[in-house]
Design a protein around this motif. Structure first.
Motif, short mmCIF file in Angstrom:
data_model
loop_
_atom_site.label_atom_id
_atom_site.label_comp_id
_atom_site.label_asym_id
_atom_site.label_seq_id
_atom_site.Cartn_x
_atom_site.Cartn_y
_atom_site.Cartn_z
N HIS A 1 3.08 -0.74 3.46
CA HIS A 1 3.40 -1.99 4.22
C HIS A 1 3.10 -2.78 3.00
O HIS A 1 2.01 -2.74 2.35
CB HIS A 1 2.15 -2.01 5.17
N ASP B 1 0.80 -1.42 -0.26
CA ASP B 1 -0.13 0.09 0.06
C ASP B 1 0.78 1.25 -0.33
O ASP B 1 2.26 1.84 -0.23
CB ASP B 1 -1.13 -0.29 1.14
N ASP B 2 0.06 2.35 0.34
CA ASP B 2 0.57 3.79 -0.49
C ASP B 2 1.14 3.96 0.81
O ASP B 2 2.76 4.76 1.17
CB ASP B 2 -0.39 5.08 -0.25
N THR B 3 1.58 3.50 2.31
CA THR B 3 2.84 3.46 3.56
C THR B 3 3.86 2.50 3.75
O THR B 3 4.45 2.57 4.20
CB THR B 3 1.90 3.23 4.82
N THR C 1 5.91 -3.73 7.47
CA THR C 1 6.06 -3.02 6.16
C THR C 1 7.42 -3.53 5.78
O THR C 1 7.72 -4.27 5.85
CB THR C 1 7.05 -1.82 7.07
#
Ligand code: ZN
Length: 163
Positions: A55, A51-53, A84
């Protein structure tokens, strides 16, 4: 046969019989990567979503093969899901160090010291169960197959490499 070895065998058999995070994800948005171990005929298919973060938001595994390869994929997916990318890279290093230590021990009959050491910060937990496969050197490739596929998948996704 020590109690620990029994426990490890139980964990491996449990993941083999009841694989976690088994299935597929739609591609795209998920990324699909395959691993094949010709020595044993093991096949692993991974579906990953980062995802964008940064993870590893979703992981699913498919494929077929021996109990070591399939339980390793199940345990790996359980361990890395939600981590992450950095954490995933660290876990991968630690697991592969565990395997390579034993690999070089086997080659050098216990005298090896200049092998990669696992990161003491990384707790392998149940993943350590696979250290038992070192008594069967050919099975090491079974245990590392899914981890190699995971690394390839992250690389293909352009996820940041480990430091
Ligand atoms: Zn195998």
């Amino acid at each position: 046969m020590s109690g620990l070895e029994d426990l490890y065998r139980e964990i491996i058999l449990d993941h083999y019989r009841n694989p976690r995070l088994r299935g597929e994800l739609p591609v795209p948005p998920a990324h699909r990567v395959e691993g094949f171990n010709p020595l044993c005929g093991d096949e692993i298919v991974l579906y990953l979503t980062v995802d964008d973060t940064g993870h590893l938001a979703e992981v699913k595994t498919a494929g077929q093969g021996c109990s070591i390869s399939q339980s390793s994929a199940s345990m790996m997916a359980t361990a890395v899901a939600g981590c992450t990318v950095e954490e995933v890279r660290a876990l991968t290093r630690a697991f592969k160090a565990l395997m390579s230590i034993h690999e070089s021990k086997l080659e050098r009959d216990g005298s090896g010291t200049d092998t990669p050491t696992p990161d003491p910060e990384v707790d392998l937990g149940d993943l350590a169960a696979h250290q038992g496969v070192v008594r069967f050197p050919v099975r090491i490739k079974c245990a590392t197959l899914s981890w190699n596929a995971l690394t390839q998948g992250l690389d293909e996704l352009g996820a940041p490499p480990s430091r």
